[in-house]
Motif scaffolding. Structure first.
Motif, PDB file in Angstrom:
ATOM      1  N   MET A 177      -9.419 128.259 138.825  1.00 49.29           N
ATOM      2  CA  MET A 177      -8.062 127.723 138.825  1.00 49.29           C
ATOM      3  C   MET A 177      -7.099 128.675 138.118  1.00 49.29           C
ATOM      4  N   ARG A 178      -7.538 129.244 137.014  1.00 49.71           N
ATOM      5  CA  ARG A 178      -6.693 130.192 136.282  1.00 49.71           C
ATOM      6  C   ARG A 178      -6.322 131.401 137.144  1.00 49.71           C
ATOM      7  N   ALA A 179      -7.259 131.842 137.993  1.00 50.04           N
ATOM      8  CA  ALA A 179      -7.065 133.067 138.760  1.00 50.04           C
ATOM      9  C   ALA A 179      -6.199 132.874 140.001  1.00 50.04           C
ATOM     10  N   ALA A 180      -6.026 131.649 140.451  1.00 47.53           N
ATOM     11  CA  ALA A 180      -5.298 131.397 141.701  1.00 47.53           C
ATOM     12  C   ALA A 180      -3.789 131.424 141.490  1.00 47.53           C
ATOM     13  N   ASP A 181      -3.062 131.737 142.569  1.00 49.42           N
ATOM     14  CA  ASP A 181      -1.602 131.668 142.534  1.00 49.42           C
ATOM     15  C   ASP A 181      -1.105 130.248 142.754  1.00 49.42           C
ATOM     16  N   GLY A 182      -1.853 129.488 143.535  1.00 48.08           N
ATOM     17  CA  GLY A 182      -1.492 128.107 143.819  1.00 48.08           C
ATOM     18  C   GLY A 182      -2.747 127.264 143.942  1.00 48.08           C
ATOM     19  N   ILE A 183      -2.598 125.966 143.762  1.00 50.54           N
ATOM     20  CA  ILE A 183      -3.743 125.063 143.828  1.00 50.54           C
ATOM     21  C   ILE A 183      -3.403 123.902 144.739  1.00 50.54           C
ATOM     22  N   LEU A 184      -4.317 123.645 145.669  1.00 52.06           N
ATOM     23  CA  LEU A 184      -4.161 122.574 146.642  1.00 52.06           C
ATOM     24  C   LEU A 184      -5.232 121.527 146.370  1.00 52.06           C
ATOM     25  N   TYR A 185      -4.814 120.351 145.949  1.00 49.42           N
ATOM     26  CA  TYR A 185      -5.745 119.255 145.679  1.00 49.42           C
ATOM     27  C   TYR A 185      -5.871 118.411 146.953  1.00 49.42           C
ATOM     28  N   ALA A 186      -7.099 118.182 147.405  1.00 50.18           N
ATOM     29  CA  ALA A 186      -7.331 117.408 148.622  1.00 50.18           C
ATOM     30  C   ALA A 186      -8.403 116.364 148.350  1.00 50.18           C
ATOM     31  N   ALA A 187      -8.088 115.100 148.621  1.00 51.18           N
ATOM     32  CA  ALA A 187      -9.048 114.042 148.313  1.00 51.18           C
ATOM     33  C   ALA A 187      -8.807 112.836 149.213  1.00 51.18           C
ATOM     34  N   PRO A 188      -9.864 112.076 149.486  1.00 51.03           N
ATOM     35  CA  PRO A 188      -9.717 110.843 150.261  1.00 51.03           C
ATOM     36  C   PRO A 188      -9.468 109.632 149.369  1.00 51.03           C
ATOM     37  N   VAL A 189      -9.063 108.552 150.012  1.00 47.87           N
ATOM     38  CA  VAL A 189      -8.961 107.251 149.355  1.00 47.87           C
ATOM     39  C   VAL A 189     -10.286 106.523 149.542  1.00 47.87           C
ATOM     40  N   HIS A 190     -10.843 106.021 148.437  1.00 46.27           N
ATOM     41  CA  HIS A 190     -12.062 105.221 148.495  1.00 46.27           C
ATOM     42  C   HIS A 190     -11.837 103.949 147.686  1.00 46.27           C
ATOM     43  N   GLY A 191     -12.123 102.805 148.271  1.00 48.07           N
ATOM     44  CA  GLY A 191     -11.985 101.550 147.529  1.00 48.07           C
ATOM     45  C   GLY A 191     -10.589 101.326 147.003  1.00 48.07           C
ATOM     46  N   PHE A 192      -9.560 101.652 147.787  1.00 47.66           N
ATOM     47  CA  PHE A 192      -8.156 101.484 147.421  1.00 47.66           C
ATOM     48  C   PHE A 192      -7.731 102.365 146.243  1.00 47.66           C
ATOM     49  N   GLY A 193      -8.467 103.438 145.994  1.00 47.06           N
ATOM     50  CA  GLY A 193      -8.099 104.339 144.917  1.00 47.06           C
ATOM     51  C   GLY A 193      -8.584 105.746 145.197  1.00 47.06           C
ATOM     52  N   LEU A 194      -8.384 106.619 144.231  1.00 50.28           N
ATOM     53  CA  LEU A 194      -8.767 108.014 144.375  1.00 50.28           C
ATOM     54  C   LEU A 194     -10.287 108.142 144.379  1.00 50.28           C
ATOM     55  N   ALA A 195     -10.826 108.921 145.316  1.00 47.90           N
ATOM     56  CA  ALA A 195     -12.273 109.141 145.400  1.00 47.90           C
ATOM     57  C   ALA A 195     -12.820 109.611 144.063  1.00 47.90           C
ATOM     58  N   HIS A 196     -14.027 109.141 143.716  1.00 54.05           N
ATOM     59  CA  HIS A 196     -14.516 109.308 142.351  1.00 54.05           C
ATOM     60  C   HIS A 196     -14.772 110.764 141.976  1.00 54.05           C
ATOM     61  N   LEU A 197     -15.116 111.637 142.923  1.00 58.00           N
ATOM     62  CA  LEU A 197     -15.332 113.040 142.571  1.00 58.00           C
ATOM     63  C   LEU A 197     -14.054 113.679 142.033  1.00 58.00           C
ATOM     64  N   MET A 198     -12.931 113.417 142.683  1.00 58.03           N
ATOM     65  CA  MET A 198     -11.667 113.964 142.209  1.00 58.03           C
ATOM     66  C   MET A 198     -11.244 113.304 140.902  1.00 58.03           C
ATOM     67  N   GLN A 199     -11.503 112.008 140.770  1.00 59.11           N
ATOM     68  CA  GLN A 199     -11.162 111.315 139.529  1.00 59.11           C
ATOM     69  C   GLN A 199     -11.911 111.925 138.345  1.00 59.11           C
ATOM     70  N   ILE A 200     -13.213 112.114 138.501  1.00 60.77           N
ATOM     71  CA  ILE A 200     -14.011 112.715 137.427  1.00 60.77           C
ATOM     72  C   ILE A 200     -13.516 114.129 137.123  1.00 60.77           C
ATOM     73  N   PHE A 201     -13.202 114.881 138.178  1.00 58.61           N
ATOM     74  CA  PHE A 201     -12.778 116.269 137.987  1.00 58.61           C
ATOM     75  C   PHE A 201     -11.478 116.362 137.195  1.00 58.61           C
ATOM     76  N   ILE A 202     -10.467 115.577 137.568  1.00 56.05           N
ATOM     77  CA  ILE A 202      -9.184 115.708 136.877  1.00 56.05           C
ATOM     78  C   ILE A 202      -9.285 115.195 135.439  1.00 56.05           C
ATOM     79  N   GLU A 203     -10.173 114.224 135.188  1.00 56.63           N
ATOM     80  CA  GLU A 203     -10.366 113.773 133.815  1.00 56.63           C
ATOM     81  C   GLU A 203     -11.005 114.874 132.970  1.00 56.63           C
ATOM     82  N   ARG A 204     -12.101 115.431 133.469  1.00 57.87           N
ATOM     83  CA  ARG A 204     -12.801 116.467 132.714  1.00 57.87           C
ATOM     84  C   ARG A 204     -11.962 117.732 132.579  1.00 57.87           C
ATOM     85  N   ALA A 205     -11.297 118.132 133.657  1.00 56.54           N
ATOM     86  CA  ALA A 205     -10.485 119.347 133.601  1.00 56.54           C
ATOM     87  C   ALA A 205      -9.351 119.195 132.602  1.00 56.54           C
ATOM     88  N   GLY A 206      -8.657 118.067 132.671  1.00 51.22           N
ATOM     89  CA  GLY A 206      -7.489 117.884 131.823  1.00 51.22           C
ATOM     90  C   GLY A 206      -7.834 117.718 130.363  1.00 51.22           C
TER      91      GLY A 206
END
Length: 228
Positions: free
Chosen positions: A75-104
């Motif tokens: 992420m540090r090395a990129a010029d831009g970042i494109l986040y792509a994720a599906p909706v699961h169970g009326f919310g953000l898919a759990h892989l992306m949820q875990i990722f943004i929590e841990r990353a942030g």
């Protein structure tokens, strides 16, 4: 100078709607002379946040031993970042949820290394709650001081069929517009940096955890901030 965009694919399903959207983005970026690199979160070992409970006071990055440090470096090395994720169970898919929590909380909060990188969001879904998932990722980008380009409608790709497909003509148009704007902004920032030998937006306010002094207050009286 070429433009490198990193796609973070938060779908568990290989060959699904999110994969198709990222592949579509890659073709457009390549046609514009850029490069799309993709992180598929399903291919990496990413642990959820642990019960350590010291995220607000920890002075160093997360100690959980998984693939997150290497992903953050991409992420540090990129010029831009494109986040792509599906909706699961009326919310953000759990892989992306875990990722943004841990990353942030575990890494990005210390120096905000994504400051002034150009960001974009794709959300795929059937019909419901895609706007909510989109807004959540947008808020995460804003927290990390990223640059969001206005490109018309949000990129919400809907497919009510049982088989994957990019059937949403209006959503695809929004995706194309967003990608062109991302590339245009990246190139603008790169040109400015070549001309002035410095960033167009100096990262002078990197972290909300370090409060600014109030007017008339000496800097020495400031306390330590613990905001995530």
């Amino acid at each position: 100078m070429g433009s490198t965009i990193l796609a973070i694919n938060g779908s568990e399903r290989a060959g699904g709607n999110t994969d198709l959207a990222v592949a579509h983005a890659g073709r457009l970026i390549t046609e514009r002379g850029g490069e799309l690199r993709t992180i598929s979160l399903r291919d990496h070992r990413i642990a959820p946040c642990s019960p350590c409970g010291n995220c607000n006071s920890r002075p160093v990055p997360c100690e959980i031993n998984d693939d997150m440090p290497a992903l953050i470096e991409q992420m540090r090395a990129a010029d831009g970042i494109l986040y792509a994720a599906p909706v699961h169970g009326f919310g953000l898919a759990h892989l992306m949820q875990i990722f943004i929590e841990r990353a942030g909380v575990g890494y990005l909060r210390f120096a905000r290394p994504l400051t002034n990188k150009v960001g974009g969001v794709i959300v795929t879904g059937r019909r419901y709650s895609d706007s909510s998932a989109h807004n959540q990722i947008i808020n995460n980008l804003l927290l990390n001081r990223m640059i969001l380009v206005g490109s018309g409608f949000p990129v919400l790709l809907r497919n009510t069929q049982s088989t994957p497909g990019l059937n949403d003509v209006e959503g695809l148009d929004a995706l194309d517009r967003m990608l062109h704007r991302m590339l245009d902004m990246i190139q603008l920032l790169q040109r400015h940096q070549r001309i002035v030998d410095g960033p167009v937006l100096p990262p002078h306010d990197l972290n909300e955890r370090i409060p600014r002094p109030r007017r008339g207050e000496p800097a020495s009286t400031r306390g330590d901030g613990n905001v995530q």
